[in-house]
Design a protein around this motif. Sequence first.
Motif, mmCIF file in Angstrom:
data_model
loop_
_atom_site.group_PDB
_atom_site.id
_atom_site.type_symbol
_atom_site.label_atom_id
_atom_site.label_comp_id
_atom_site.label_asym_id
_atom_site.label_seq_id
_atom_site.Cartn_x
_atom_site.Cartn_y
_atom_site.Cartn_z
ATOM 1 N N PRO A 25 0.817 -1.226 0.000
ATOM 2 C CA PRO A 25 0.000 0.000 0.000
ATOM 3 C C PRO A 25 0.846 1.270 0.000
ATOM 4 C CG PRO A 25 -0.131 -1.128 2.140
ATOM 5 C CD PRO A 25 0.541 -2.064 1.181
ATOM 6 N N VAL A 26 2.054 1.200 0.572
ATOM 7 C CA VAL A 26 2.963 2.345 0.510
ATOM 8 C C VAL A 26 3.333 2.631 -0.943
ATOM 9 C CG1 VAL A 26 5.283 3.155 1.093
ATOM 10 C CG2 VAL A 26 3.879 2.044 2.837
ATOM 11 N N ASP A 27 3.620 1.578 -1.710
ATOM 12 C CA ASP A 27 3.960 1.752 -3.129
ATOM 13 C C ASP A 27 2.854 2.502 -3.873
ATOM 14 O OD1 ASP A 27 6.413 0.464 -3.018
ATOM 15 O OD2 ASP A 27 5.613 -1.491 -3.606
ATOM 16 N N ALA A 28 1.603 2.091 -3.626
ATOM 17 C CA ALA A 28 0.481 2.699 -4.339
ATOM 18 C C ALA A 28 0.344 4.178 -3.990
ATOM 19 C CB ALA A 28 -0.810 1.951 -4.006
ATOM 20 N N ALA A 29 0.404 4.498 -2.695
ATOM 21 C CA ALA A 29 0.262 5.895 -2.280
ATOM 22 C C ALA A 29 1.466 6.718 -2.713
ATOM 23 C CB ALA A 29 0.086 5.965 -0.760
ATOM 24 N N TRP A 30 2.646 6.127 -2.689
ATOM 25 C CA TRP A 30 3.859 6.837 -3.107
ATOM 26 C C TRP A 30 3.770 7.221 -4.584
ATOM 27 C CZ3 TRP A 30 7.619 8.776 -0.146
ATOM 28 C CH2 TRP A 30 8.814 9.189 -0.757
ATOM 29 N N ALA A 31 3.286 6.296 -5.401
ATOM 30 C CA ALA A 31 3.138 6.588 -6.829
ATOM 31 C C ALA A 31 2.182 7.757 -7.054
ATOM 32 C CB ALA A 31 2.648 5.350 -7.571
ATOM 33 N N THR A 49 -8.590 6.269 -3.975
ATOM 34 C CA THR A 49 -9.050 5.828 -2.655
ATOM 35 C C THR A 49 -8.366 4.541 -2.203
ATOM 36 O OG1 THR A 49 -10.936 4.640 -3.617
ATOM 37 C CG2 THR A 49 -11.306 6.923 -2.940
ATOM 38 N N LEU A 50 -7.317 4.140 -2.918
ATOM 39 C CA LEU A 50 -6.480 2.989 -2.545
ATOM 40 C C LEU A 50 -7.234 1.666 -2.558
ATOM 41 C CD1 LEU A 50 -4.426 4.616 0.362
ATOM 42 C CD2 LEU A 50 -3.804 4.402 -2.048
ATOM 43 N N GLN A 51 -8.181 1.545 -3.483
ATOM 44 C CA GLN A 51 -8.878 0.271 -3.633
ATOM 45 C C GLN A 51 -8.426 -0.500 -4.868
ATOM 46 O OE1 GLN A 51 -13.154 1.500 -3.037
ATOM 47 N NE2 GLN A 51 -12.964 0.083 -1.325
ATOM 48 N N SER A 52 -7.670 0.164 -5.741
ATOM 49 C CA SER A 52 -7.078 -0.493 -6.900
ATOM 50 C C SER A 52 -5.677 0.059 -7.102
ATOM 51 C CB SER A 52 -7.911 -0.255 -8.165
ATOM 52 O OG SER A 52 -9.162 -0.886 -8.082
ATOM 53 N N PRO A 53 -4.761 -0.743 -7.666
ATOM 54 C CA PRO A 53 -3.399 -0.253 -7.909
ATOM 55 C C PRO A 53 -3.369 0.721 -9.070
ATOM 56 C CG PRO A 53 -3.655 -2.453 -8.812
ATOM 57 C CD PRO A 53 -4.924 -2.156 -8.051
#
Length: 477
Positions: A375-381, A431-435
């Motif tokens: 999840p860090v990867d997704a938010a970082w992107a 909303t961090l539900q999909s990459p």
Amino acid sequence: MSEAIRHSPARAVVIGGSMAGMLAAAAVKDQVGSVEIIESHDLPEGPEPRVGVPQAVHIHLLQSGGVDALEDLLPGVIDQLAASGAHRIPVTTNMVIYSPEGWYRRWRRATHRLMTASRDLTDHVVREQVLKEPHVNVRTRSRAVGLLGDGRRVTGVRIRTSGEGEGEGEGERETELRADLVIDASGRASRMPQWLAELGIGGLAEDRVDSGLVYASRMYRAPVPTHGWPVVSVNADPRLPEPASAGGILPIEGDRWHVSLMGAPGGQPTRDADAFEPFARTLRHPIIADLLALAEPLTDVSVTHSTANRRHYYERLRTWPEGLVALGDSVAAFNPMYGQGLSVIAQGALALRELARGGLVPGLSRRVQRAIARPVDAAWALTVGQDIHFATTTGKNPHFTDRLLQRYVNRLSLTATGSFRTATALTDVLTLQSPPTSLVRPGVLLSALVGPLRPQLEGPQFTPEELALLDGVRGRS
């Protein structure tokens, strides 16, 4: 629960009584015999400010992915938050958002949900639910000052504890606290890199990307009932020549608005209360200033300069000791403008719980650290992928591929202003539900190629009922 843990109860020690610390305790409480939370300050009994959380004065929200993770970790907590005054915000039905590409529509069909509340209330409700467990304890006025063990296994922490009425360094005593699992949830001030170096573990990679945005926030008494009132946001546009600026209004408990304004170097907000609303009027659209003119300020203006994105790549280390996990801001902290932080913490804690269900087995810590990184990867992107395009950003410059990707995201955002399908796909990611990779699916690519199916809105979209409430306020003034 494994036979080993049932017959010989394990102990987990969590460093930090923050949201990350509480959710870490929630993640492992069913797998160990006791959880000891180490907290350097006293914890408030109610929804009050907690010492050491300066970011609490700024707006916070839980994205859909965070809402789902939090409810999974602590069943019933979302209803408890709502009963305490937090707002469930259907997305994009109750959102008035001005993106760099135009106004987003308030689609009647809600596809996601946010939770908005003061950080103090969210912390309180979560803390209350976690600490009702009899085997979860908080040791206040205590600081972790080092790890026990070696580069292969961490066996506990060294802590310093001060007595009642004694300041830091006065009357302190140092003790050792043994543990089968140590979780660092101490936030941006984490000393984990130094502690790892003391254990002989080096080569830690770190990134820091800073747009220079300054946050200024204050609370207002809303001029209208906030139940069902939309989130209002004016987003920054990095393509404009002037310093980037943005702002948002979140409806929170107590019929209040929590308002944050942001500005980059050369155009930063200040603590001057008389300058707060004039600064809001300098944003790309005056809607926030227009609404604040009808509201009553309840607090002074609070300012922070700590908005840099910072990340430690613990999951890439060649060596990682058994019995150690890092979670939350101690792993990665994000520019709060994008509202990802709390949700990433909740998703990381959920990953910890799912893997810990098999017991504290060899290799668990490394698997957990890699799972927390997802999840860090997704938010970082998402956050860094936006911040690098501001002219004031330091730490990383956009390359050709970054600019190409940004053009595609801009096209998606433009399409989302008039396409429900594209708006949903984009919101899935935000909303961090999909990459982020889901945005290059064939259907999304096609919708971006076609573009918006409806003409752009000319201004903010309020319902007739909302406009009637606002007109009533204007009529009384």
